[in-house]
Design a protein around this motif. Structure first.
Motif, short mmCIF file in Angstrom:
data_model
loop_
_atom_site.label_atom_id
_atom_site.label_comp_id
_atom_site.label_asym_id
_atom_site.label_seq_id
_atom_site.Cartn_x
_atom_site.Cartn_y
_atom_site.Cartn_z
N ARG A 191 0.81 -1.22 0.00
CA ARG A 191 0.00 0.00 0.00
C ARG A 191 0.84 1.27 0.00
NH1 ARG A 191 -5.20 -0.10 1.88
NH2 ARG A 191 -5.05 2.14 1.54
N ALA A 192 2.16 1.12 -0.08
CA ALA A 192 3.02 2.30 0.01
C ALA A 192 2.73 3.28 -1.12
CB ALA A 192 4.49 1.89 -0.03
N ASP A 193 2.29 2.77 -2.30
CA ASP A 193 2.07 3.67 -3.42
C ASP A 193 0.76 4.44 -3.32
OD1 ASP A 193 0.34 1.62 -3.86
OD2 ASP A 193 1.12 1.04 -5.83
N ASP A 194 0.01 4.26 -2.23
CA ASP A 194 -1.21 5.02 -2.04
C ASP A 194 -0.92 6.44 -1.58
OD1 ASP A 194 -3.61 2.54 -0.87
OD2 ASP A 194 -2.67 2.86 -2.80
N GLY A 195 0.33 6.71 -1.27
CA GLY A 195 0.69 8.08 -0.92
C GLY A 195 1.10 8.23 0.52
N GLU A 196 1.97 9.18 0.77
CA GLU A 196 2.48 9.39 2.12
C GLU A 196 1.39 9.85 3.09
OE1 GLU A 196 5.36 8.62 3.53
OE2 GLU A 196 5.76 7.64 1.62
N GLN A 197 0.36 10.56 2.56
CA GLN A 197 -0.69 11.03 3.45
C GLN A 197 -1.41 9.86 4.12
OE1 GLN A 197 -1.28 14.24 4.27
NE2 GLN A 197 -2.62 13.36 5.84
N THR A 198 -1.67 8.80 3.35
CA THR A 198 -2.31 7.61 3.91
C THR A 198 -1.44 7.01 5.00
OG1 THR A 198 -3.45 7.14 1.84
CG2 THR A 198 -3.17 5.32 3.37
N ARG A 199 -0.17 6.90 4.74
CA ARG A 199 0.75 6.32 5.72
C ARG A 199 0.83 7.22 6.96
NH1 ARG A 199 4.21 2.48 4.24
NH2 ARG A 199 2.27 1.49 3.68
N ASP A 200 0.87 8.51 6.77
CA ASP A 200 0.90 9.44 7.91
C ASP A 200 -0.38 9.35 8.72
OD1 ASP A 200 3.40 10.27 7.18
OD2 ASP A 200 2.73 12.12 6.21
N ASP A 201 -1.51 9.25 8.04
CA ASP A 201 -2.79 9.12 8.75
C ASP A 201 -2.82 7.84 9.57
OD1 ASP A 201 -3.61 11.48 7.66
OD2 ASP A 201 -4.93 10.57 6.14
N ARG A 202 -2.31 6.77 8.99
CA ARG A 202 -2.33 5.49 9.72
C ARG A 202 -1.39 5.55 10.91
NH1 ARG A 202 -6.26 2.20 9.76
NH2 ARG A 202 -6.28 1.78 7.52
N ARG A 203 -0.27 6.23 10.79
CA ARG A 203 0.62 6.40 11.94
C ARG A 203 -0.08 7.18 13.05
NH1 ARG A 203 6.03 5.76 12.18
NH2 ARG A 203 6.28 7.69 13.37
N ALA A 204 -0.82 8.20 12.68
CA ALA A 204 -1.56 8.96 13.69
C ALA A 204 -2.59 8.07 14.38
CB ALA A 204 -2.24 10.16 13.04
N GLU A 205 -3.24 7.20 13.61
CA GLU A 205 -4.20 6.27 14.21
C GLU A 205 -3.49 5.29 15.15
OE1 GLU A 205 -6.38 4.34 11.12
OE2 GLU A 205 -7.00 6.23 10.20
N ALA A 206 -2.30 4.85 14.78
CA ALA A 206 -1.55 3.93 15.64
C ALA A 206 -1.24 4.59 16.98
CB ALA A 206 -0.25 3.51 14.94
N ILE A 207 -0.83 5.85 16.94
CA ILE A 207 -0.55 6.57 18.17
C ILE A 207 -1.81 6.70 19.02
CG2 ILE A 207 0.14 8.81 19.11
CD1 ILE A 207 2.06 9.03 16.67
N GLU A 208 -2.95 6.94 18.36
CA GLU A 208 -4.22 7.05 19.08
C GLU A 208 -4.59 5.72 19.75
OE1 GLU A 208 -7.12 8.35 16.29
OE2 GLU A 208 -6.29 10.38 16.11
N VAL A 209 -4.34 4.61 19.07
CA VAL A 209 -4.62 3.29 19.67
C VAL A 209 -3.78 3.10 20.93
CG1 VAL A 209 -4.29 0.81 19.34
CG2 VAL A 209 -5.39 2.16 17.55
N LEU A 210 -2.51 3.42 20.85
CA LEU A 210 -1.62 3.24 22.00
C LEU A 210 -2.02 4.17 23.15
CD1 LEU A 210 1.77 2.84 20.14
CD2 LEU A 210 0.42 1.06 21.23
N GLU A 211 -2.40 5.39 22.82
CA GLU A 211 -2.83 6.30 23.88
C GLU A 211 -4.12 5.83 24.53
OE1 GLU A 211 -3.00 10.03 21.84
OE2 GLU A 211 -0.85 10.46 22.17
#
Length: 428
Positions: free
Chosen positions: A4-24
Motif C-alpha cells: 500500500r506504500a504507493d497510495d501516498g504518504e498522506q495515507t501512511r501518515d494518517d495510519r501512523r496517527a491512528e496507531a498513536i491514538e490506539v496506544l494512547e
C-alpha cells in the motif's frame, strides 16, 4: 505481494496517527494493555513490543513501559506473563486462580519470551539515557539468569505451559497436550466475546489442559524444583529460545555500554551456548527449519510453524541451515497473498489464532532476523505485507494470510506499535 506504500504518504501518515491514538487509548498508569476488550492488564512480551514501537515516537513512555514491567520481577527473577495492576473481577484466569506474585503485586505464575531485553536496548540506543540503562540492568540480568538457572540444563531453555510460549494453541503442542489427561477441570472461559471470536480461539479441549497445567503449578506453589520433575508439558520452544539468545546479546550490549566488560562477555558466551544447543537439537533438515523439542519424550515436535523461522532473530542458523530455511520460507510461507502465516502444516486454519493467521509480532522478529542475514528481498516482503495488512484492515490482533481479513481483537496495541517501528525514519 500487496503493497500500500504507493497510495501516498498522506495515507501512511494518517495510519501512523491512528496507531498513536490506539496506544494512547490503551495506555494505563505506566503501561499499555494489549486490548481493552480482551486483554485488560499488562502482558509481558506485549509490553516489550509496544516499547519497541513507542521508542521512536514517545521514548519516555517506552522507557516507562519497560520499567513498569520489570518492576513486577519476582525475587527469584521470574518476569510474569501477566501483571494484574488493575481490578480483575470477571476475568479468567485472574489473580485468584493463579495465586501468584509477591508482596502486593498479583501476577500469573509463568513467564513469556524475554523480548523485554531487546526493547530495553532499543529504548537505550534511542535515548542515550544512561540512568535508564543502569536501572534496568539488574532486573534484566536476574530474569535471564532465572531462565538459565530454573529452565535449562545445557543452555537451551524450556517452557512448561503453552501460554508461556506466546503461541498458545500452536499445532506444535498437540502431542505434549495429548499425552496427559487433565481430569475434571471446572471453569468459565472469559475469552469468547462473540460467536465469531469464539470460532477463532483455542478449543475447550486445549483450554482444559491449559487450566490443568495452571492448577498444577499453583498446587506446587510455583516451585520450579518440583515442577521440572512433574509437569507433563516441558518443551524447548524454538521461539522462546530464539528470543532468549537475542536477549542475552542485547543484555551484553547494555553491559558493554556501561563499561562492565566481564558481564558483557558472560552473556555473549551464554548466547553462543544456547545457539549451539539449538543448532544441534532443534534443527530439522527434513522440514528445512527449526522446531521445538519435547523434553518429556525426548523428541522433536515436527510442525512447520513461523517459530521455526525466528531463530534468524538471534543469529542461530549456520550458513547451510539458513540456506535451507530461506528455501522453506520462500516456498512454503511466501505461498500466500500475505506473509508470514503462523503455521503451514496439515491443520492450517487461516482464521484460528496461532494455526494459520499472520501476526505482526512474529513478522517483526522474522523481518529483523532476515536483515541480519542480508536477506533483504525476503525481509522487504515481510515488512511490506505487514504494513499492507494494517493499512487495509487497521490494527487487528491477527490477519487471514489468504484474504487479508483482520481477525481477533481490534485496536491491538502491538500491531499499532510495530507499524510505528516499521514506518519510522530509522529501520533498526
Amino acid at each position: 505481494m500487496t503493497d500500500r506504500a504507493d497510495d501516498g504518504e498522506q495515507t501512511r501518515d494518517d495510519r501512523r496517527a491512528e496507531a498513536i491514538e490506539v496506544l494512547e487509548a490503551n495506555r494505563r498508569d505506566g503501561y499499555t494493555v494489549p486490548s481493552e476488550t480482551l486483554y485488560p492488564f499488562q502482558w509481558n512480551w506485549d509490553s516489550a513490543f509496544i516499547a519497541v514501537g513507542l521508542a521512536g515516537v514517545d521514548p519516555a513512555a517506552a522507557a516507562r513501559e519497560v520499567e513498569t514491567l520489570l518492576s513486577a520481577t519476582w525475587p527469584n527473577g521470574l518476569l510474569p506473563q501477566i501483571v494484574f495492576w488493575a481490578d480483575a473481577e470477571g476475568y479468567f484466569p485472574g489473580p485468584d486462580e493463579w495465586d501468584a506474585g509477591f508482596d502486593d503485586v498479583e501476577t500469573s505464575g509463568i513467564s513469556q519470551p524475554p523480548v523485554v531485553a531487546t526493547a530495553a536496548r532499543r529504548v537505550y540506543e534511542t535515548t542515550g539515557d544512561d540512568d535508564f540503562r543502569d536501572r534496568v540492568l539488574d532486573p534484566l540480568d536476574r530474569h535471564l539468569s532465572w531462565w538459565r538457572r530454573e529452565r535449562s540444563t545445557d543452555g537451551v531453555v524450556y517452557t512448561r505451559h503453552p501460554w508461556e510460549t506466546g503461541m498458545d494453541d500452536s499445532p506444535a503442542w498437540r502431542l505434549p497436550l495429548e499425552r496427559f489427561d487433565p481430569g475434571d477441570v471446572a471453569y468459565e472461559r472469559a475469552d469468547r466475546k462473540s460467536a465469531e471470536l469464539a470460532d477463532q480461539r483455542p478449543t475447550d479441549w486445549d483450554y482444559d489442559r491449559y487450566v490443568a497445567l495452571l492448577r498444577q503449578g499453583r498446587e506446587a506453589e510455583w516451585d520450579e524444583s518440583v515442577l521440572r520433575g512433574t509437569c507433563p508439558f516441558r518443551v524447548e520452544d524454538v521461539l522462546t529460545n530464539s528470543v532468549y539468545v537475542r536477549a542475552c546479546e542485547d543484555l551484553a550490549a547494555l553491559y558493554a555500554s556501561a563499561g562492565e566488560d566481564a558481564s558483557a562477555e558472560r552473556w555473549r558466551e551464554q548466547a553462543e551456548e544456547t545457539r549451539e544447543g539449538m543448532r544441534e537439537r532443534l534443527w530439522s533438515d527434513d522440514l528445512g527449519l527449526f522446531v521445538s523439542y519435547d523434553r518429556v519424550t525426548d523428541e522433536q515436535l515436527l510442525e512447520p510453524t513461523v517459530a521455526g523461522l525466528v531463530p534468524v532473530f538471534g543469529g542461530v542458523p549456520t550458513a547451510a541451515q539458513f540456506e535451507r530455511l530461506h528455501e522453506t520460507l520462500t516456498t512454503d510461507f511466501f505461498a500466500f497473498e500475505y506473509a508470514a502465516p503462523s503455521y503451514v502444516g496439515d491443520d492450517f486454519a487461516p482464521d484460528r489464532y496461532w494455526r494459520g493467521p499472520v501476526w505482526m509480532n512474529t513478522n517483526w522478529l522474522l523481518e529483523r532476523g532476515l536483515r541480519r542475514y542480508d536477506a533483504t528481498d525476503a525481509a522487504d516482503r515481510v515488512r511490506a505485507d505487514s504494513l499492507a495488512l494494517c493499512d487495509r484492515e487497521g490494527f487487528r490482533e491477527y490477519f487471514n494470510p489468504r484474504s487479508g481479513a483482520g481477525r481477533g481483537s481490534d485496536d491491538f496495541a502491538w500491531s499499532a506499535a510495530l507499524y510505528l517501528a516499521w514506518t519510522g525514519e530509522s529501520q533498526r
